[in-house]
Write a protein that holds these residues in place. Sequence first.
Motif, PDB file in Angstrom:
ATOM      1  N   GLU A   1      22.861  89.578 -69.478  1.00 58.42           N
ATOM      2  CA  GLU A   1      22.112  89.014 -70.729  1.00 58.42           C
ATOM      3  C   GLU A   1      22.269  90.073 -71.704  1.00 58.42           C
ATOM      4  OE1 GLU A   1      20.658  86.397 -70.533  1.00 58.42           O
ATOM      5  OE2 GLU A   1      20.469  86.015 -68.506  1.00 58.42           O
ATOM      6  N   PHE A   2      22.625  91.202 -71.740  1.00 54.43           N
ATOM      7  CA  PHE A   2      23.093  92.229 -72.786  1.00 54.43           C
ATOM      8  C   PHE A   2      24.256  91.476 -73.460  1.00 54.43           C
ATOM      9  CE2 PHE A   2      25.129  96.111 -74.342  1.00 54.43           C
ATOM     10  CZ  PHE A   2      23.962  96.597 -75.228  1.00 54.43           C
ATOM     11  N   PHE A   3      25.370  91.233 -72.531  1.00 49.63           N
ATOM     12  CA  PHE A   3      26.756  90.635 -73.027  1.00 49.63           C
ATOM     13  C   PHE A   3      26.223  89.351 -74.049  1.00 49.63           C
ATOM     14  CE2 PHE A   3      30.219  87.691 -71.763  1.00 49.63           C
ATOM     15  CZ  PHE A   3      30.829  88.175 -72.875  1.00 49.63           C
ATOM     16  N   ALA A   4      25.442  88.417 -73.478  1.00 50.03           N
ATOM     17  CA  ALA A   4      25.220  87.139 -73.889  1.00 50.03           C
ATOM     18  C   ALA A   4      24.366  87.558 -75.382  1.00 50.03           C
ATOM     19  CB  ALA A   4      24.543  86.372 -73.067  1.00 50.03           C
ATOM     20  N   VAL A   5      23.497  88.096 -75.006  1.00 53.00           N
ATOM     21  CA  VAL A   5      22.865  88.377 -76.638  1.00 53.00           C
ATOM     22  C   VAL A   5      23.439  89.321 -77.630  1.00 53.00           C
ATOM     23  CG1 VAL A   5      20.656  89.632 -77.641  1.00 53.00           C
ATOM     24  CG2 VAL A   5      20.649  88.393 -75.386  1.00 53.00           C
TER      25      VAL A   5
ATOM     26  N   GLY B   1      28.326  90.825 -67.015  1.00 48.70           N
ATOM     27  CA  GLY B   1      28.467  91.377 -68.384  1.00 48.70           C
ATOM     28  C   GLY B   1      30.063  91.754 -68.658  1.00 48.70           C
ATOM     29  N   THR B   2      30.612  91.592 -67.955  1.00 43.29           N
ATOM     30  CA  THR B   2      32.324  91.958 -68.115  1.00 43.29           C
ATOM     31  C   THR B   2      32.902  90.986 -67.851  1.00 43.29           C
ATOM     32  OG1 THR B   2      31.711  94.505 -67.407  1.00 43.29           O
ATOM     33  CG2 THR B   2      34.153  93.590 -67.486  1.00 43.29           C
ATOM     34  N   PRO B   3      33.709  90.102 -68.928  1.00 39.77           N
ATOM     35  CA  PRO B   3      34.376  88.896 -68.621  1.00 39.77           C
ATOM     36  C   PRO B   3      35.931  89.522 -68.279  1.00 39.77           C
ATOM     37  CG  PRO B   3      34.335  89.475 -70.997  1.00 39.77           C
ATOM     38  CD  PRO B   3      33.323  90.434 -70.140  1.00 39.77           C
ATOM     39  N   PRO B   4      36.697  88.355 -67.774  1.00 39.94           N
ATOM     40  CA  PRO B   4      37.885  88.740 -67.469  1.00 39.94           C
ATOM     41  C   PRO B   4      38.621  89.420 -68.401  1.00 39.94           C
ATOM     42  CG  PRO B   4      37.483  86.370 -66.718  1.00 39.94           C
ATOM     43  CD  PRO B   4      36.501  86.982 -67.748  1.00 39.94           C
TER      44      PRO B   4
ATOM     45  N   PRO C   1      42.348  92.425 -69.314  1.00 38.88           N
ATOM     46  CA  PRO C   1      43.460  93.376 -68.594  1.00 38.88           C
ATOM     47  C   PRO C   1      42.759  94.728 -68.392  1.00 38.88           C
ATOM     48  CG  PRO C   1      43.807  92.481 -70.942  1.00 38.88           C
ATOM     49  CD  PRO C   1      42.434  92.257 -70.829  1.00 38.88           C
ATOM     50  N   GLY C   2      43.161  95.415 -67.449  1.00 41.20           N
ATOM     51  CA  GLY C   2      42.725  96.511 -66.880  1.00 41.20           C
ATOM     52  C   GLY C   2      42.116  97.688 -67.572  1.00 41.20           C
ATOM     53  N   PRO C   3      43.258  98.287 -68.377  1.00 41.72           N
ATOM     54  CA  PRO C   3      42.575  99.251 -69.318  1.00 41.72           C
ATOM     55  C   PRO C   3      41.351  98.803 -70.101  1.00 41.72           C
ATOM     56  CG  PRO C   3      44.998  99.175 -69.127  1.00 41.72           C
ATOM     57  CD  PRO C   3      44.377  98.020 -68.465  1.00 41.72           C
ATOM     58  N   TRP C   4      41.283  97.670 -70.747  1.00 39.01           N
ATOM     59  CA  TRP C   4      40.281  97.231 -71.468  1.00 39.01           C
ATOM     60  C   TRP C   4      39.222  97.063 -70.997  1.00 39.01           C
ATOM     61  CZ3 TRP C   4      40.641  91.942 -74.837  1.00 39.01           C
ATOM     62  CH2 TRP C   4      39.414  91.978 -75.806  1.00 39.01           C
ATOM     63  N   GLN C   5      39.294  96.418 -69.705  1.00 38.05           N
ATOM     64  CA  GLN C   5      38.030  96.343 -68.716  1.00 38.05           C
ATOM     65  C   GLN C   5      37.220  97.637 -68.622  1.00 38.05           C
ATOM     66  OE1 GLN C   5      38.463  94.677 -64.679  1.00 38.05           O
ATOM     67  NE2 GLN C   5      37.023  93.109 -65.347  1.00 38.05           N
ATOM     68  N   ARG C   6      38.045  98.510 -68.226  1.00 37.87           N
ATOM     69  CA  ARG C   6      37.384  99.934 -68.138  1.00 37.87           C
ATOM     70  C   ARG C   6      36.649 100.450 -69.109  1.00 37.87           C
ATOM     71  NH1 ARG C   6      42.057 100.304 -64.673  1.00 37.87           N
ATOM     72  NH2 ARG C   6      43.402 101.365 -66.520  1.00 37.87           N
ATOM     73  N   GLY C   7      37.257 100.236 -70.372  1.00 40.59           N
ATOM     74  CA  GLY C   7      36.838 100.938 -71.512  1.00 40.59           C
ATOM     75  C   GLY C   7      35.682 100.049 -71.853  1.00 40.59           C
ATOM     76  N   TRP C   8      35.494  98.716 -71.757  1.00 37.99           N
ATOM     77  CA  TRP C   8      34.446  97.862 -72.040  1.00 37.99           C
ATOM     78  C   TRP C   8      33.328  98.154 -71.090  1.00 37.99           C
ATOM     79  CZ3 TRP C   8      34.317  92.481 -74.406  1.00 37.99           C
ATOM     80  CH2 TRP C   8      33.465  91.983 -73.953  1.00 37.99           C
ATOM     81  N   ALA C   9      33.716  98.175 -69.799  1.00 38.81           N
ATOM     82  CA  ALA C   9      32.337  98.285 -68.813  1.00 38.81           C
ATOM     83  C   ALA C   9      31.763  99.954 -69.142  1.00 38.81           C
ATOM     84  CB  ALA C   9      33.029  98.452 -67.381  1.00 38.81           C
ATOM     85  N   ARG C  10      32.602 100.569 -69.538  1.00 38.34           N
ATOM     86  CA  ARG C  10      31.945 102.123 -69.895  1.00 38.34           C
ATOM     87  C   ARG C  10      31.219 101.913 -71.240  1.00 38.34           C
ATOM     88  NH1 ARG C  10      36.623 104.634 -71.462  1.00 38.34           N
ATOM     89  NH2 ARG C  10      35.948 103.944 -73.418  1.00 38.34           N
TER      90      ARG C  10
END
Length: 247
Positions: free
Chosen positions: A210-214, A165-168, A170-179
Amino acid sequence: MFRWLRGRIPQPITPELWRDVRAALPWAAALDSERDARLASLAARFLHEKTITPIGELELDACDRGVLASACCLPLLEFGETGLRGWSQLIVYPEAFRVNRTHVDAAGVLHQWEDELIGEAWDSGPLILSWADVLADCEDPRAGFCVAVHEMAHKVDVLDGELDGTPPLPGPWQRGWARDFQSAYDAFVADVDAGRETAIDPYAAEAPEEFFAVASEYHFSDPQLLRAEMPKVAAHLERFYGPSPFA
């Protein structure tokens, strides 16, 4: 924001064919001129790199193939052609298809069953779509569904080696996205598990991927609902995909 790969330049889609594709694909018809040109370029590369294989008696003409390629490339308008890496074939069934599933549980017991699907994306293998459902999405493009976007979201998601559910990013954005995605997912799963009616398709509670895809489907097909229900998720997707054609 994202890196575009350099490679052999595919043959452009002719203006006549692109006119027909845009007429058949509502999301393409709603794009501004810059993003319209970008989608045409991505679709041309898709047609150049991918083998489109119809199953059974299904026949796909040039416009049909252009619609499939363009629908699959909608999630790549900002991410770019890097999102096409790692696989080579689009398999298209006339309608929903059945697949055999097996699972060995903790006790060593083998379970077998059949699933009926309208789309599937294998980690390093083909992307599979039901043509009838692609057409149904095009006929009602604001209904919250777009199977091509859903399966392509999985393809982009797994590019970093994990279907989570977390695509590639940049680091800071990835952490915020995951949270933010984890928080929204947990709250959504709690609603579904409690039997509460949800405005978003409850299938999104199946797993984080699936949450990300939906959610990606709603970004393209009902962005106002997504913003109302999950504003932080919607904000990430608007940054990742660019503005929805129906914003």
